[in-house]
Write a protein that holds these residues in place. Structure first.
Motif, PDB file in Angstrom:
ATOM      1  N   VAL A 243       0.828  -1.202   0.000  1.00 40.31           N
ATOM      2  CA  VAL A 243       0.000   0.000   0.000  1.00 40.31           C
ATOM      3  C   VAL A 243       0.867   1.259   0.000  1.00 40.31           C
ATOM      4  O   VAL A 243       0.611   2.210  -0.752  1.00 40.31           O
ATOM      5  CB  VAL A 243      -0.946  -0.010   1.221  1.00 40.31           C
ATOM      6  CG1 VAL A 243      -1.576   1.368   1.419  1.00 40.31           C
ATOM      7  CG2 VAL A 243      -2.029  -1.059   1.037  1.00 40.31           C
ATOM      8  N   PHE A 244       1.900   1.273   0.834  1.00 37.90           N
ATOM      9  CA  PHE A 244       2.765   2.457   0.883  1.00 37.90           C
ATOM     10  C   PHE A 244       3.545   2.637  -0.407  1.00 37.90           C
ATOM     11  O   PHE A 244       3.794   3.763  -0.847  1.00 37.90           O
ATOM     12  CB  PHE A 244       3.712   2.385   2.077  1.00 37.90           C
ATOM     13  CG  PHE A 244       3.124   2.940   3.324  1.00 37.90           C
ATOM     14  CD1 PHE A 244       2.921   4.297   3.477  1.00 37.90           C
ATOM     15  CD2 PHE A 244       2.748   2.117   4.370  1.00 37.90           C
ATOM     16  CE1 PHE A 244       2.359   4.830   4.626  1.00 37.90           C
ATOM     17  CE2 PHE A 244       2.189   2.626   5.522  1.00 37.90           C
ATOM     18  CZ  PHE A 244       2.004   3.994   5.651  1.00 37.90           C
ATOM     19  N   THR A 246       2.471   1.816  -3.380  1.00 33.89           N
ATOM     20  CA  THR A 246       1.496   2.395  -4.303  1.00 33.89           C
ATOM     21  C   THR A 246       1.255   3.863  -3.991  1.00 33.89           C
ATOM     22  O   THR A 246       1.196   4.714  -4.895  1.00 33.89           O
ATOM     23  CB  THR A 246       0.166   1.618  -4.216  1.00 33.89           C
ATOM     24  OG1 THR A 246       0.412   0.235  -4.465  1.00 33.89           O
ATOM     25  CG2 THR A 246      -0.838   2.143  -5.224  1.00 33.89           C
ATOM     26  N   TYR A 247       1.115   4.163  -2.698  1.00 31.67           N
ATOM     27  CA  TYR A 247       0.870   5.534  -2.245  1.00 31.67           C
ATOM     28  C   TYR A 247       2.002   6.464  -2.682  1.00 31.67           C
ATOM     29  O   TYR A 247       1.771   7.550  -3.223  1.00 31.67           O
ATOM     30  CB  TYR A 247       0.726   5.522  -0.732  1.00 31.67           C
ATOM     31  CG  TYR A 247       0.492   6.857  -0.079  1.00 31.67           C
ATOM     32  CD1 TYR A 247      -0.738   7.484  -0.164  1.00 31.67           C
ATOM     33  CD2 TYR A 247       1.487   7.495   0.651  1.00 31.67           C
ATOM     34  CE1 TYR A 247      -0.970   8.705   0.443  1.00 31.67           C
ATOM     35  CE2 TYR A 247       1.273   8.709   1.264  1.00 31.67           C
ATOM     36  CZ  TYR A 247       0.043   9.310   1.160  1.00 31.67           C
ATOM     37  OH  TYR A 247      -0.167  10.519   1.762  1.00 31.67           O
ATOM     38  N   LYS A 251       1.712   9.553  -5.179  1.00 34.85           N
ATOM     39  CA  LYS A 251       1.730  10.877  -4.565  1.00 34.85           C
ATOM     40  C   LYS A 251       3.131  11.392  -4.257  1.00 34.85           C
ATOM     41  O   LYS A 251       3.415  12.578  -4.378  1.00 34.85           O
ATOM     42  CB  LYS A 251       0.922  10.844  -3.259  1.00 34.85           C
ATOM     43  CG  LYS A 251      -0.566  10.601  -3.445  1.00 34.85           C
ATOM     44  CD  LYS A 251      -1.236  11.813  -4.040  1.00 34.85           C
ATOM     45  CE  LYS A 251      -2.737  11.652  -4.119  1.00 34.85           C
ATOM     46  NZ  LYS A 251      -3.387  12.841  -4.686  1.00 34.85           N
ATOM     47  N   LEU A 312       4.897   8.008   5.717  1.00 36.39           N
ATOM     48  CA  LEU A 312       3.814   8.997   5.736  1.00 36.39           C
ATOM     49  C   LEU A 312       4.371  10.418   5.788  1.00 36.39           C
ATOM     50  O   LEU A 312       3.837  11.327   5.150  1.00 36.39           O
ATOM     51  CB  LEU A 312       2.902   8.745   6.935  1.00 36.39           C
ATOM     52  CG  LEU A 312       1.856   7.637   6.795  1.00 36.39           C
ATOM     53  CD1 LEU A 312       1.161   7.400   8.130  1.00 36.39           C
ATOM     54  CD2 LEU A 312       0.834   7.961   5.714  1.00 36.39           C
ATOM     55  N   ALA A 315       5.714  11.360   2.271  1.00 37.75           N
ATOM     56  CA  ALA A 315       4.622  11.656   1.345  1.00 37.75           C
ATOM     57  C   ALA A 315       3.937  12.969   1.711  1.00 37.75           C
ATOM     58  O   ALA A 315       3.552  13.754   0.833  1.00 37.75           O
ATOM     59  CB  ALA A 315       3.618  10.512   1.337  1.00 37.75           C
ATOM     60  N   ALA A 393      -3.052   5.337   4.317  1.00 37.77           N
ATOM     61  CA  ALA A 393      -2.521   5.129   2.977  1.00 37.77           C
ATOM     62  C   ALA A 393      -3.582   4.560   2.032  1.00 37.77           C
ATOM     63  O   ALA A 393      -3.723   5.015   0.889  1.00 37.77           O
ATOM     64  CB  ALA A 393      -1.310   4.208   3.036  1.00 37.77           C
ATOM     65  N   VAL A 396      -6.253   7.208   0.944  1.00 37.14           N
ATOM     66  CA  VAL A 396      -5.761   8.164  -0.051  1.00 37.14           C
ATOM     67  C   VAL A 396      -5.731   7.521  -1.434  1.00 37.14           C
ATOM     68  O   VAL A 396      -6.082   8.151  -2.435  1.00 37.14           O
ATOM     69  CB  VAL A 396      -4.363   8.684   0.343  1.00 37.14           C
ATOM     70  CG1 VAL A 396      -3.744   9.475  -0.803  1.00 37.14           C
ATOM     71  CG2 VAL A 396      -4.460   9.568   1.576  1.00 37.14           C
ATOM     72  N   ILE A 397      -5.316   6.249  -1.501  1.00 39.58           N
ATOM     73  CA  ILE A 397      -5.267   5.553  -2.792  1.00 39.58           C
ATOM     74  C   ILE A 397      -6.675   5.408  -3.375  1.00 39.58           C
ATOM     75  O   ILE A 397      -6.908   5.681  -4.564  1.00 39.58           O
ATOM     76  CB  ILE A 397      -4.609   4.166  -2.630  1.00 39.58           C
ATOM     77  CG1 ILE A 397      -3.120   4.342  -2.309  1.00 39.58           C
ATOM     78  CG2 ILE A 397      -4.772   3.336  -3.894  1.00 39.58           C
ATOM     79  CD1 ILE A 397      -2.440   3.055  -1.928  1.00 39.58           C
ATOM     80  N   SER A 400      -7.885   8.765  -4.573  1.00 38.62           N
ATOM     81  CA  SER A 400      -7.239   9.156  -5.832  1.00 38.62           C
ATOM     82  C   SER A 400      -7.874   8.425  -7.011  1.00 38.62           C
ATOM     83  O   SER A 400      -8.102   9.000  -8.079  1.00 38.62           O
ATOM     84  CB  SER A 400      -5.744   8.851  -5.767  1.00 38.62           C
ATOM     85  OG  SER A 400      -5.120   9.588  -4.743  1.00 38.62           O
ATOM     86  N   SER A 408      -5.752  14.474   4.429  1.00 40.39           N
ATOM     87  CA  SER A 408      -4.930  13.504   5.155  1.00 40.39           C
ATOM     88  C   SER A 408      -5.159  13.609   6.657  1.00 40.39           C
ATOM     89  O   SER A 408      -5.132  12.605   7.377  1.00 40.39           O
ATOM     90  CB  SER A 408      -3.452  13.697   4.816  1.00 40.39           C
ATOM     91  OG  SER A 408      -3.021  15.001   5.162  1.00 40.39           O
TER      92      SER A 408
END
Length: 498
Positions: A243-244, A246-247, A251, A312, A315, A393, A396-397, A400, A408
């Motif tokens: 996930v991170f 991808t995040y 971003k 985090l 980002a 995370a 947010v994905i 988006s 956030s």
């Protein structure tokens, strides 16, 4: 005999002096943090003067640099707490370590991956034609910066984590209305921003609660917790890593390279598989010799939380630095060239003001909000904090992908609320927990004291209602409050400058 009586008096006098010195030291310590903040603001003015001396509008740019520095300090004091607060509250890391990690990665995110091109009219909420006059535009951007910074400052002092993006949006809207009337506002865009007040915390809370429910069912309430942890913790670490990845692909590094959504998902999948392969032997070694109890499980989530706080922060620095330096960059461009451009490039010195200001604001004023998010809303342990970080995370994905405007801050704090309210519900309603309690004879038959304890536990409120209501109120009034304040400041600026 005289000496015998003088000694106690002398000791008392010395004690008084020592107490006075200690009190003076504490008083002086209270002036250190604002003093350092003021020094930083003036240093930013000096830096701006070095870069713009001889340019048109130099005085305006220097004044704007000071305001932008003030805004960056407040973003660091308020917004960054959401990234490290859960990890600190769960005791996965100390406050000092959290401050150091967040400061380094916030600055790195801002300077390495921070957006080099920003929209001069934040989020497209004001028609550029309505503020096409350079002098009006500069006054509007200054008013927006000042109002947003003041509102965030007030929220930090009150202990309320608020959205810095919503603050600057409210500031731009208020100045735009004061400059050109209500018709200048893109109201559909404002409606979508208002919808994010509900969408962000709800999504964050729901996802965090879902992961906590899975952890409780698959690990915590298993008879052999350690065996269950060896099976599932590597999977959870893989999910977090994917996930991170991808995040950050979507971003965090968009300044360096634009990655399509599908490619970002493939990157995340690849990182997840590699993380799972690496985490299996690591967790197996960590689990050796651990007792079969919840306290042992917490040790297995400590390292993932440290990495999540760092990622985090990176980002956040890459994305939210524009809230501080975007309007400042727009003022610099307009003052130097005498024209209003829809998009401008952020000069390196302006980006540095934002990056350093956010990190310094975190170090000087961040602990208050870190404690609020980490300790005072609800009690967090590493497993609950893990759910909060992962939820931030993932939300947010999803946002988006769906094109939804989210905050956030609202996501992270909403996830904390979600964890707390889920614990309340689970404690009161879950038959699974009741079975577990009965199986381990926590409430023995005939034990009235045990029955009373369990009844009290079911009625307990695990989320502080006063903080919940205070934060929700702050969220609801952020845009209107910043807008009203910005409109007043704009009118005053125009009256003074014209």
């Amino acid at each position: 005999m005289a000496d015998t009586y003088r000694k106690p008096t002398l000791d008392k006098d010395l004690d008084k002096f020592a107490t006075m010195e200690e009190a003076t030291g504490l008083l002086n310590r209270g002036f250190v943090t604002p003093g350092l903040a003021i020094v930083f603001i003036f240093l930013c003015a000096i830096i701006a003067a070095v870069f713009v001396t001889g340019h048109p509008g130099a005085v305006t740019i220097i004044a704007a640099a000071m305001i932008g520095a003030y805004m960056a300090l407040n973003i660091g004091a308020n917004d960054v707490a959401n990234n490290v607060g859960p990890a600190v509250g769960s005791q996965a890391m100390t406050l000092g370590v959290a401050l150091a990690i967040a400061a380094v990665f916030e600055s790195a995110g801002a300077l390495i991956a921070g957006g080099d091109v920003v929209s001069t009219i934040s989020k497209g909420i004001i028609d550029p034609v309505a503020v096409s006059d350079p002098n009006v535009f500069i006054s509007a951007m200054m008013a927006a910066l000042v109002s947003a910074a003041m509102w965030i400052h007030l929220a930090t002092w009150l202990g309320a984590p608020v959205s810095t993006t919503h603050s600057i949006v409210g500031g731009v809207m208020g100045a735009g209305i004061a400059a050109a009337g209500v018709d200048a506002v893109n109201w559909p865009t404002m409606a979508s921003i208002a919808a994010s007040w509900v969408i962000s915390p709800f999504m964050g809370g729901l996802i965090a609660a879902a992961f906590l429910a899975f952890i409780k069912t698959a690990i915590i309430y298993q008879d052999d917790k350690i065996a269950a942890a060896r099976r599932w913790v590597p999977v959870l670490i893989a999910v977090m890593s994917g996930v991170f990845a991808t995040y950050l692909a979507l971003k965090g590094v968009k300044k360096l390279v634009a990655i399509p959504f599908e490619m970002a998902l493939l990157i995340g999948l690849g990182v997840a598989v590699l993380s799972w392969l690496g985490a299996r032997p690591l967790i197996a070694r960590q689990a050796q010799g651990l007792e079969n109890r919840n306290q042992s499980l917490r040790k297995l989530f400590g390292l993932p939380l440290i990495f999540s706080a760092a990622l985090l922060s990176f980002a956040h620095g890459a994305n939210d630095v524009a809230n501080a330096v975007g309007p400042l960059a727009a003022i610099v461009h307009t003052a130097e060239l005498g024209e209003v451009a829809p998009k401008v490039v952020i000069p390196l010195w302006v980006m540095a003001v934002g990056a350093v200001g956010i990190s310094l604001g975190l170090l000087l004023f961040g602990p208050k909000l870190i404690r609020m998010v980490g300790n005072q809303i609800t009690k967090l342990n590493p497993m609950r904090a893990y759910c909060v970080a992962l939820s931030a995370a993932i939300t947010v994905i999803i946002a988006s992908w769906l094109g939804l405007p989210v905050s956030s801050t609202h996501i992270a704090v909403g996830a904390v609320f979600g964890v707390g309210f889920f614990r309340e519900w689970y404690t009161e309603k879950s038959t699974r927990r009741a079975d577990y309690v009965a199986r381990h004879k926590i409430n023995k038959s005939g034990d009235e004291a045990g029955n009373t304890r369990l009844a009290d536990q079911r009625r307990r409120k695990l989320v502080r209602r006063s903080h919940f209501l205070q934060i929700i109120a702050a969220w609801v009034i952020t845009v209107p409050a910043a807008a009203v304040l910005s409109g007043v400041i704009f009118v005053v600026l125009r009256a003074v400058l014209v």
